[in-house]
Structure formats: C-alpha cells, structure tokens
Design a protein around this motif. Structure first.
Motif, mmCIF file in Angstrom:
data_model
loop_
_atom_site.group_PDB
_atom_site.id
_atom_site.type_symbol
_atom_site.label_atom_id
_atom_site.label_comp_id
_atom_site.label_asym_id
_atom_site.label_seq_id
_atom_site.Cartn_x
_atom_site.Cartn_y
_atom_site.Cartn_z
ATOM 1 N N VAL A 6 0.897 -1.157 0.000
ATOM 2 C CA VAL A 6 0.000 0.000 0.000
ATOM 3 C C VAL A 6 0.934 1.205 0.000
ATOM 4 C CG1 VAL A 6 -1.830 1.238 1.218
ATOM 5 C CG2 VAL A 6 -1.747 -1.279 1.303
ATOM 6 N N LEU A 7 0.909 1.960 -1.080
ATOM 7 C CA LEU A 7 1.869 3.034 -1.295
ATOM 8 C C LEU A 7 1.157 4.371 -1.436
ATOM 9 C CD1 LEU A 7 4.787 3.969 -2.059
ATOM 10 C CD2 LEU A 7 4.172 3.418 -4.434
ATOM 11 N N GLY A 8 1.463 5.276 -0.534
ATOM 12 C CA GLY A 8 0.937 6.633 -0.634
ATOM 13 C C GLY A 8 2.004 7.536 -1.201
ATOM 14 N N VAL A 9 1.642 8.301 -2.234
ATOM 15 C CA VAL A 9 2.594 9.219 -2.846
ATOM 16 C C VAL A 9 2.034 10.634 -2.855
ATOM 17 C CG1 VAL A 9 3.716 7.468 -4.266
ATOM 18 C CG2 VAL A 9 1.756 8.725 -5.177
ATOM 19 N N GLY A 10 2.944 11.583 -2.979
ATOM 20 C CA GLY A 10 2.542 12.972 -3.067
ATOM 21 C C GLY A 10 3.477 13.861 -2.281
ATOM 22 N N ASN A 11 3.275 15.142 -2.460
ATOM 23 C CA ASN A 11 4.112 16.147 -1.818
ATOM 24 C C ASN A 11 3.322 16.816 -0.696
ATOM 25 O OD1 ASN A 11 5.662 18.364 -1.112
ATOM 26 N ND2 ASN A 11 6.232 18.839 -3.219
ATOM 27 N N ILE A 12 3.683 16.528 0.552
ATOM 28 C CA ILE A 12 2.932 17.063 1.698
ATOM 29 C C ILE A 12 3.118 18.567 1.881
ATOM 30 C CG2 ILE A 12 2.863 14.864 2.931
ATOM 31 C CD1 ILE A 12 5.133 16.024 4.728
ATOM 32 N N LEU A 13 4.024 19.168 1.134
ATOM 33 C CA LEU A 13 4.218 20.619 1.210
ATOM 34 C C LEU A 13 3.254 21.375 0.296
ATOM 35 C CD1 LEU A 13 8.126 20.716 1.132
ATOM 36 C CD2 LEU A 13 6.617 20.726 3.130
ATOM 37 N N MET A 14 2.462 20.616 -0.477
ATOM 38 C CA MET A 14 1.588 21.220 -1.485
ATOM 39 C C MET A 14 0.119 20.849 -1.251
ATOM 40 S SD MET A 14 3.716 22.928 -3.369
ATOM 41 C CE MET A 14 2.805 23.319 -4.841
ATOM 42 N N GLN A 15 -0.372 21.065 -0.036
ATOM 43 C CA GLN A 15 -1.765 20.845 0.335
ATOM 44 C C GLN A 15 -2.287 19.489 -0.129
ATOM 45 O OE1 GLN A 15 -3.240 24.783 -1.029
ATOM 46 N NE2 GLN A 15 -4.262 24.795 0.955
ATOM 47 N N ASP A 16 -3.296 19.481 -1.005
ATOM 48 C CA ASP A 16 -3.978 18.241 -1.389
ATOM 49 C C ASP A 16 -3.098 17.290 -2.194
ATOM 50 O OD1 ASP A 16 -6.197 19.258 -0.087
ATOM 51 O OD2 ASP A 16 -7.180 19.922 -1.936
ATOM 52 N N GLY A 18 -0.518 16.128 -1.184
ATOM 53 C CA GLY A 18 -0.013 15.186 -0.191
ATOM 54 C C GLY A 18 -1.027 14.158 0.286
ATOM 55 N N PHE A 19 -2.171 14.054 -0.381
ATOM 56 C CA PHE A 19 -3.247 13.175 0.059
ATOM 57 C C PHE A 19 -2.797 11.732 0.284
ATOM 58 C CE2 PHE A 19 -6.792 10.279 -0.803
ATOM 59 C CZ PHE A 19 -7.657 10.669 0.202
ATOM 60 N N GLY A 20 -2.064 11.154 -0.665
ATOM 61 C CA GLY A 20 -1.649 9.753 -0.546
ATOM 62 C C GLY A 20 -0.786 9.510 0.678
ATOM 63 N N VAL A 21 0.125 10.429 0.962
ATOM 64 C CA VAL A 21 0.995 10.306 2.131
ATOM 65 C C VAL A 21 0.167 10.429 3.408
ATOM 66 C CG1 VAL A 21 2.930 11.359 3.374
ATOM 67 C CG2 VAL A 21 3.018 11.121 0.876
ATOM 68 N N ARG A 22 -0.775 11.351 3.430
ATOM 69 C CA ARG A 22 -1.618 11.544 4.625
ATOM 70 C C ARG A 22 -2.486 10.310 4.901
ATOM 71 N NH1 ARG A 22 1.520 15.154 6.814
ATOM 72 N NH2 ARG A 22 1.406 17.215 5.881
ATOM 73 N N VAL A 23 -2.950 9.647 3.865
ATOM 74 C CA VAL A 23 -3.726 8.414 4.048
ATOM 75 C C VAL A 23 -2.838 7.324 4.657
ATOM 76 C CG1 VAL A 23 -4.946 6.534 2.867
ATOM 77 C CG2 VAL A 23 -5.457 8.919 2.287
ATOM 78 N N VAL A 24 -1.618 7.187 4.156
ATOM 79 C CA VAL A 24 -0.687 6.193 4.705
ATOM 80 C C VAL A 24 -0.386 6.503 6.173
ATOM 81 C CG1 VAL A 24 1.737 5.459 4.605
ATOM 82 C CG2 VAL A 24 0.314 5.373 2.560
ATOM 83 N N GLU A 25 -0.199 7.761 6.507
ATOM 84 C CA GLU A 25 0.021 8.132 7.916
ATOM 85 C C GLU A 25 -1.159 7.686 8.777
ATOM 86 O OE1 GLU A 25 2.742 12.144 7.145
ATOM 87 O OE2 GLU A 25 0.618 12.383 7.646
#
Length: 161
Positions: A6-16, A18-25
């Motif tokens: 299960v892989l979350g990707v995205g840039n958490i410095l750029m609001q939405d 970062g969605f994939g990373v926030r879901v993994v968290e």
C-alpha cells in the motif's frame, strides 16, 4: 503468500497533493498489518521506489487524482485502467511511478494486481494541511483500502489508542 504494498505518494508541502501520504500516515497510526503487507510513504521518490516494489504481487497506490470531477471526488482505477490513468500525468512523482511500473514489467516482475485510489484535489498550493473538502474524504478512502485488503484475505488489526 502474496506480497502486498500500500503506497501513498505525493508532496505534503503542497496541500492536497499530499493526500496519498496523509492516508498512509492514518493507516499506520490506526492499524497494524501482517508481515506480507508493507504500507509505505513514497512521498515524491519516483524511480527510487523500484527497490521497495520489486516482488510486490498486489499494489494499492494512493494519490491525489486530477480528473474532471469536483474536488473531493473519489477515483478508483484497476489493472488496465491504471495505464490509461498514467497517460495524463499530473506531477513528476507520477512520471516516476509510471517508469517504475514499466521497469517491473521489463524485469518480468510486475505486480499482478494494481489499483489506484485517490481524490480530486481542491488546491495544490504551498501549505501543509489538506483542504477541508479533501480531508473529509480520508475516512472513506481508508475504508475502501481496508475492504480491498480484506478481499485479498489480509487480516488488519486495529491499534487502540
């Protein structure tokens, strides 16, 4: 036993974005997973993810998905639909992931099942927080992921806080 990522990707410095990373968290803070399931924050690594994905049988990729639906809309693409999704690249990390999946094919070690889940972003601008409309979708996306894992005979534990 199937190896599942299960892989979350995205840039958490750029609001939405970062969605994939926030879901993994959220997944990692609320659930425990068996040894054959790796839950990864892929951030914006792109090609560097190859070493973590080789050997994966089933892959769930979570990301912000830029489509034609209103902000906060849920997207789910499976197997052949994933290739169509990557024809419209949104960001550099998606380009890297497309390359990783292509290399896995060349190495004859492709994931047997690939699924992308995500939501239409409202804002991709500098900021650490998801916009409210996208943040509201997180619980439903987590439920979708847990249901897919259950369908794949994965027992997920709940972490009690």
């Amino acid at each position: 036993m199937k190896q599942i990522t299960v892989l979350g990707v995205g840039n958490i410095l750029m609001q939405d974005e970062g969605f994939g990373v926030r879901v993994v968290e959220r997944l990692l803070s609320h659930y425990s997973f068996p040894p054959n399931v790796q839950v990864l924050d892929g951030g914006t690594l792109g090609m560097e993810l190859l070493r973590f994905l080789v050997g994966t049988d089933n892959l769930i990729l979570i990301d912000a998905v830029s489509g034609q639906l209103p902000p906060g809309s849920f997207y789910r693409f499976e197997n052949d639909e994933v290739k169509a999704y990557f024809k419209e690249k949104v960001s550099m990390h998606e380009l890297g992931i497309q390359d990783v999946l292509a290399i896995m094919e060349v190495l004859e070690k492709p994931a047997k099942e690939i699924m992308i889940m995500g939501v239409q972003p409202f804002a991709i601008d500098i900021g650490l927080e998801l916009t409210p409309i996208v943040a509201e979708t997180m619980d439903n996306v987590v439920k979708e992921i847990l249901q897919v894992l259950k369908d794949w005979q994965v027992e997920v534990g709940k972490i009690h806080e």
